[in-house]
Motif scaffolding. Structure first.
Motif, PDB file in Angstrom:
ATOM      1  N   LEU A 168       0.838  -1.204   0.000  1.00 14.76           N
ATOM      2  CA  LEU A 168       0.000   0.000   0.000  1.00 14.76           C
ATOM      3  C   LEU A 168       0.876   1.258   0.000  1.00 14.76           C
ATOM      4  O   LEU A 168       0.552   2.244  -0.677  1.00 14.76           O
ATOM      5  CB  LEU A 168      -0.937   0.001   1.213  1.00 14.76           C
ATOM      6  CG  LEU A 168      -1.902   1.184   1.254  1.00 14.76           C
ATOM      7  CD1 LEU A 168      -2.909   1.117   0.102  1.00 14.76           C
ATOM      8  CD2 LEU A 168      -2.632   1.253   2.588  1.00 14.76           C
ATOM      9  N   ALA A 169       1.996   1.211   0.740  1.00 12.79           N
ATOM     10  CA  ALA A 169       2.906   2.370   0.778  1.00 12.79           C
ATOM     11  C   ALA A 169       3.401   2.710  -0.627  1.00 12.79           C
ATOM     12  O   ALA A 169       3.516   3.881  -0.993  1.00 12.79           O
ATOM     13  CB  ALA A 169       4.084   2.090   1.707  1.00 12.79           C
ATOM     14  N   ALA A 170       3.670   1.670  -1.419  1.00 15.52           N
ATOM     15  CA  ALA A 170       4.095   1.909  -2.806  1.00 15.52           C
ATOM     16  C   ALA A 170       2.931   2.490  -3.605  1.00 15.52           C
ATOM     17  O   ALA A 170       3.083   3.468  -4.343  1.00 15.52           O
ATOM     18  CB  ALA A 170       4.596   0.611  -3.431  1.00 15.52           C
ATOM     19  N   GLY A 171       1.748   1.924  -3.443  1.00 16.55           N
ATOM     20  CA  GLY A 171       0.584   2.329  -4.235  1.00 16.55           C
ATOM     21  C   GLY A 171       0.077   3.720  -3.911  1.00 16.55           C
ATOM     22  O   GLY A 171      -0.525   4.379  -4.759  1.00 16.55           O
TER      23      GLY A 171
ATOM     24  N   SER B  97      -6.199  -6.037   0.392  1.00 19.01           N
ATOM     25  CA  SER B  97      -6.567  -4.725   0.939  1.00 19.01           C
ATOM     26  C   SER B  97      -6.095  -3.569   0.078  1.00 19.01           C
ATOM     27  O   SER B  97      -6.743  -2.521   0.029  1.00 19.01           O
ATOM     28  CB  SER B  97      -5.941  -4.544   2.314  1.00 19.01           C
ATOM     29  OG  SER B  97      -6.321  -5.594   3.137  1.00 19.01           O
ATOM     30  N   THR B  98      -4.940  -3.742  -0.561  1.00 10.84           N
ATOM     31  CA  THR B  98      -4.413  -2.647  -1.386  1.00 10.84           C
ATOM     32  C   THR B  98      -5.330  -2.407  -2.576  1.00 10.84           C
ATOM     33  O   THR B  98      -5.755  -1.275  -2.835  1.00 10.84           O
ATOM     34  CB  THR B  98      -2.982  -2.969  -1.849  1.00 10.84           C
ATOM     35  OG1 THR B  98      -2.168  -3.160  -0.688  1.00 10.84           O
ATOM     36  CG2 THR B  98      -2.407  -1.843  -2.695  1.00 10.84           C
ATOM     37  N   GLN B  99      -5.662  -3.486  -3.283  1.00  7.99           N
ATOM     38  CA  GLN B  99      -6.541  -3.347  -4.439  1.00  7.99           C
ATOM     39  C   GLN B  99      -7.914  -2.825  -4.009  1.00  7.99           C
ATOM     40  O   GLN B  99      -8.536  -2.039  -4.735  1.00  7.99           O
ATOM     41  CB  GLN B  99      -6.665  -4.681  -5.183  1.00  7.99           C
ATOM     42  CG  GLN B  99      -7.373  -4.553  -6.519  1.00  7.99           C
ATOM     43  CD  GLN B  99      -6.685  -3.565  -7.462  1.00  7.99           C
ATOM     44  OE1 GLN B  99      -5.509  -3.710  -7.763  1.00  7.99           O
ATOM     45  NE2 GLN B  99      -7.407  -2.551  -7.912  1.00  7.99           N
ATOM     46  N   HIS B 100      -8.355  -3.248  -2.812  1.00  8.71           N
ATOM     47  CA  HIS B 100      -9.648  -2.784  -2.298  1.00  8.71           C
ATOM     48  C   HIS B 100      -9.659  -1.255  -2.178  1.00  8.71           C
ATOM     49  O   HIS B 100     -10.604  -0.578  -2.602  1.00  8.71           O
ATOM     50  CB  HIS B 100      -9.912  -3.444  -0.947  1.00  8.71           C
ATOM     51  CG  HIS B 100     -11.225  -3.089  -0.333  1.00  8.71           C
ATOM     52  ND1 HIS B 100     -12.423  -3.601  -0.786  1.00  8.71           N
ATOM     53  CD2 HIS B 100     -11.530  -2.251   0.696  1.00  8.71           C
ATOM     54  CE1 HIS B 100     -13.404  -3.093  -0.066  1.00  8.71           C
ATOM     55  NE2 HIS B 100     -12.887  -2.275   0.845  1.00  8.71           N
TER      56      HIS B 100
END
Ligand code: MBD
Ligand code: FE
Length: 311
Positions: free
Chosen positions: A74-77, A207-210
């Protein structure tokens, strides 16, 4: 109904108490950072009138994010990792350090411990029917433009499904498949014999894609190869290059693309003699210019939790 309570004495005291700001015990730097971040959150709740339901949805999200092991993804995204690069670039500029191959983000999928080979490594251990052969090669130079001997070039990349060994949900890869480390000789040269990667996509139900779905964003990266270069007398370089022609090059969910990091892909023949799986292969020359230590020190070593394996 929108109310404003952030500036009240009660809330300001609450913030100080929660961070134990004047408590004597604890780590002063940690208290300072927690006080500020918590205060920024409280202020945002006030300013945007964030509801209790929204706050609990966020708290619950953090639990799920941890369960999925996706906090670094998530930090990257969210561009947090890119932001750290922007700051390090600015710090370099401020002390007059320019030149050298540009840095770009490490990402969450490095695995420490790849065996170090002299000059050349073949890193496609597992067969991959959908991937063609790729040779990655180049020269490591220092700030004087001279080749650097005894530099260690590490690379890691995905397979034809966009999966990385050690993190592959299909179990198709053994440890250190498509991961390698090569030490340069006096000529500064390194070479990897490998297979063409395909771009990564976030786990579709993670969770990131969510979160990205809620923003209307995709979670995909163009095909790329990660590179670390270490040398005793230079600063460590953390970078990547993209595979020229990938349609997502300027639409990377992790914002890692840089103009200088898109080397040409050259079509070659003669792969059979090199032990590649086809005679026709692709070749990428990626030369690396390292920068000097700053007052005798590597000021860009980043410590973060990394996976490790042994062979
Ligand atoms: C990757 O392969 C990657 O490089 C980053 C930054 C995030 C997720 C997957
Ligand atoms: Fe990657």
């Amino acid at each position: 109904m929108s109310v404003k309570v952030f500036e009240t004495k009660e809330v300001q005291e609450l913030l100080k108490a929660a961070a134990n700001l004047n408590g004597g015990n604890g780590n002063a730097r940690f208290q300072q950072v927690v006080h500020r971040l918590l205060g920024d959150l409280f202020k945002a709740i006030d300013d945007l009138d964030i509801t209790p339901d929204e706050v609990w949805a966020g708290v619950n999200y953090l639990n799920k994010l941890g369960q999925d092991g996706e906090a670094a993804l998530l930090a990257a995204g969210l561009g947090l990792e890119k932001y750290l690069d922007i700051r390090m670039d600015a710090q370099d500029k401020a002390v007059g350090l320019d030149g050298g191959t540009p840095r770009t983000i490490e990402g969450p999928l490095y695995v420490a411990g790849a065996p170090v080979c002299e000059g050349l490594a073949k890193i496609d251990i597992n067969a991959d029917a959908d991937a063609g052969p790729l040779v990655i090669h180049g020269t490591v130079t220092g700030p004087d433009g001279e080749p650097v001997a005894n530099a260690v070039v590490e690379c890691w990349h995905a397979n034809s499904k966009g999966f990385y060994s050690h993190f592959d949900p299909t179990g198709a890869q053994t440890d250190f498949n498509l991961r390698g480390a090569v030490k340069t000789g006096a000529d500064g040269k390194y070479e990897f014999r490998t297979l063409m990667p395909v771009g990564y996509g976030c786990p579709p139900h993670g969770s990131t894609q969510h979160l990205l779905n809620g923003l209307g964003r995709h979670g995909n990266r163009p095909a790329h190869v990660h590179v670390f270069v270490t040398s005793d007398d230079h600063r460590k370089l953390t970078t990547q290059f993209n595979i020229e022609g990938d349609p997502l090059i300027w639409d990377d969910f992790a914002y890692a693309t840089r103009e200088e990091l898109i080397p040409n892909v050259v079509e070659k023949t003669g792969g059979a003699a090199l032990g590649l799986k086809d005679d026709a292969y692709k070749s990428i020359e990626f030369n690396v210019a390292l920068t000097s230590l700053v007052q005798g020190k590597d000021n860009q070593i980043v410590n973060r939790l990394r996976a490790a394996a042994t062979v």
